[in-house]
Design a protein around this motif. Structure first.
Motif, short mmCIF file in Angstrom:
data_model
loop_
_atom_site.label_atom_id
_atom_site.label_comp_id
_atom_site.label_asym_id
_atom_site.label_seq_id
_atom_site.Cartn_x
_atom_site.Cartn_y
_atom_site.Cartn_z
N GLU A 113 -60.97 7.82 -9.89
CA GLU A 113 -60.78 6.39 -9.61
C GLU A 113 -59.81 6.15 -8.46
O GLU A 113 -59.56 4.98 -8.10
CB GLU A 113 -60.25 5.68 -10.86
N ASN A 149 -59.77 6.35 -5.15
CA ASN A 149 -60.17 5.56 -3.99
C ASN A 149 -60.46 4.11 -4.33
O ASN A 149 -60.09 3.20 -3.59
CB ASN A 149 -61.38 6.21 -3.30
N ASN A 150 -61.11 3.88 -5.48
CA ASN A 150 -61.38 2.50 -5.91
C ASN A 150 -60.08 1.74 -6.14
O ASN A 150 -59.94 0.58 -5.75
CB ASN A 150 -62.19 2.48 -7.22
N SER A 151 -59.14 2.40 -6.80
CA SER A 151 -57.86 1.75 -7.09
C SER A 151 -57.08 1.53 -5.80
O SER A 151 -56.48 0.46 -5.59
CB SER A 151 -57.04 2.60 -8.07
N MET A 152 -57.09 2.51 -4.91
CA MET A 152 -56.33 2.40 -3.66
C MET A 152 -56.88 1.27 -2.79
O MET A 152 -56.11 0.59 -2.09
CB MET A 152 -56.38 3.73 -2.90
N ALA A 153 -58.19 1.04 -2.84
CA ALA A 153 -58.80 -0.02 -2.03
C ALA A 153 -58.18 -1.39 -2.36
O ALA A 153 -58.01 -2.24 -1.48
CB ALA A 153 -60.31 -0.04 -2.25
N LYS A 154 -57.82 -1.60 -3.62
CA LYS A 154 -57.21 -2.88 -4.02
C LYS A 154 -55.83 -3.06 -3.38
O LYS A 154 -55.45 -4.16 -3.01
CB LYS A 154 -57.06 -2.94 -5.55
N LEU A 171 -54.84 -1.50 -0.56
CA LEU A 171 -55.01 -1.57 0.89
C LEU A 171 -55.41 -2.98 1.34
O LEU A 171 -55.29 -3.30 2.53
CB LEU A 171 -56.03 -0.55 1.35
N ALA A 172 -55.87 -3.80 0.43
CA ALA A 172 -56.25 -5.18 0.76
C ALA A 172 -55.02 -6.08 0.90
O ALA A 172 -55.12 -7.21 1.36
CB ALA A 172 -57.18 -5.73 -0.31
N ARG A 204 -49.27 3.58 4.79
CA ARG A 204 -50.53 3.75 5.55
C ARG A 204 -50.37 4.81 6.63
O ARG A 204 -51.31 5.54 6.93
CB ARG A 204 -50.90 2.43 6.24
N LYS A 235 -55.58 5.65 2.16
CA LYS A 235 -56.57 5.56 3.22
C LYS A 235 -57.88 5.06 2.64
O LYS A 235 -58.10 5.10 1.47
CB LYS A 235 -56.76 6.90 3.91
#
Length: 212
Positions: A174, A176-181, A183-184, A205, A212
């Protein structure tokens, strides 16, 4: 100037498993405690001495080193406890909260309210948004204060790295999915992790290979 004052309680003792505890205070002397790591009267005394009104105890996740001080605070101030839905079991399961590994067998007596992704907590005079970040544990959450630009990451992001993903209930897939939140969020967001110094999203970053 942020309306919210952050008072870190950093425990640097022989036990390197002491995690960072954060006290968030608003301009009306309301406060919340994030991850009370240690069962000692320091935070209770600080809250009483400064005549603060403890509104809640927030847990980023249910590991022993982030919640040893929960029951002491609940008993002193009768404040509600919040934890991510998928980490509720860790309050009473010594294997899930890994306290058995340290020979501590921590069981939290206080009952908790469970929180979910995107939930907004109205506890102090700035909203606290819950961002679910399953990875380090299934129910890990970050706490985000948008106006003040503060993010409390627990063991999801710790300076220049992320938490380990080999303990019970970890969800390594999970990440990358969690990190995407995260990174927003805005680059200037200040990050307060469960261990180590604070950072910013901009710095992470640049230098954190996992961001990333």
């Amino acid at each position: 100037v942020p309306m919210i004052k952050v008072v870190p309680f950093i425990y640097e003792g022989v036990d390197e498993l002491y995690a960072n505890t954060y006290l968030l205070i608003d301009s009306d002397n309301n406060c919340v405690v994030i991850d009370p790591a240690k069962e000692y009267p320091g935070i209770v005394n600080y809250i009483k001495k400064n005549e603060l009104n403890l509104k809640a105890i927030l847990l980023t996740h249910g590991h022993v080193d982030h919640m040893r001080g929960v029951d002491v605070l609940v008993e002193a101030f009768n404040a509600p406890l919040y934890i991510g839905f998928d980490d509720e079991d860790k309050l009473i399961d010594i294997y899930a909260n890994v306290s058995y590994l340290l020979g501590e067998n921590l069981v939290i007596k206080s009952k908790a309210n469970t929180i979910a992704d995107n939930e907004v907590l109205h506890l102090i005079n700035e909203d606290i948004k819950v961002i679910a970040v399953p990875y380090h544990t299934a129910g890990s959450v970050c706490f985000y204060l948008k106006e003040s630009g503060l993010l409390f990451t627990g063991d999801f992001i710790i300076m220049h790295s992320v938490g380990r993903s080999d303990l019970p209930s970890a969800k390594p897939k999970e990440l990358n999915n969690s990190m995407a939140k995260i990174l927003a969020l805005p680059n200037e967001t200040k990050l307060y992790g469960g261990h180590g110094p604070s950072s910013t999203l901009e710095i992470e970053r640049r230098v954190n290979p996992f961001v990333k």
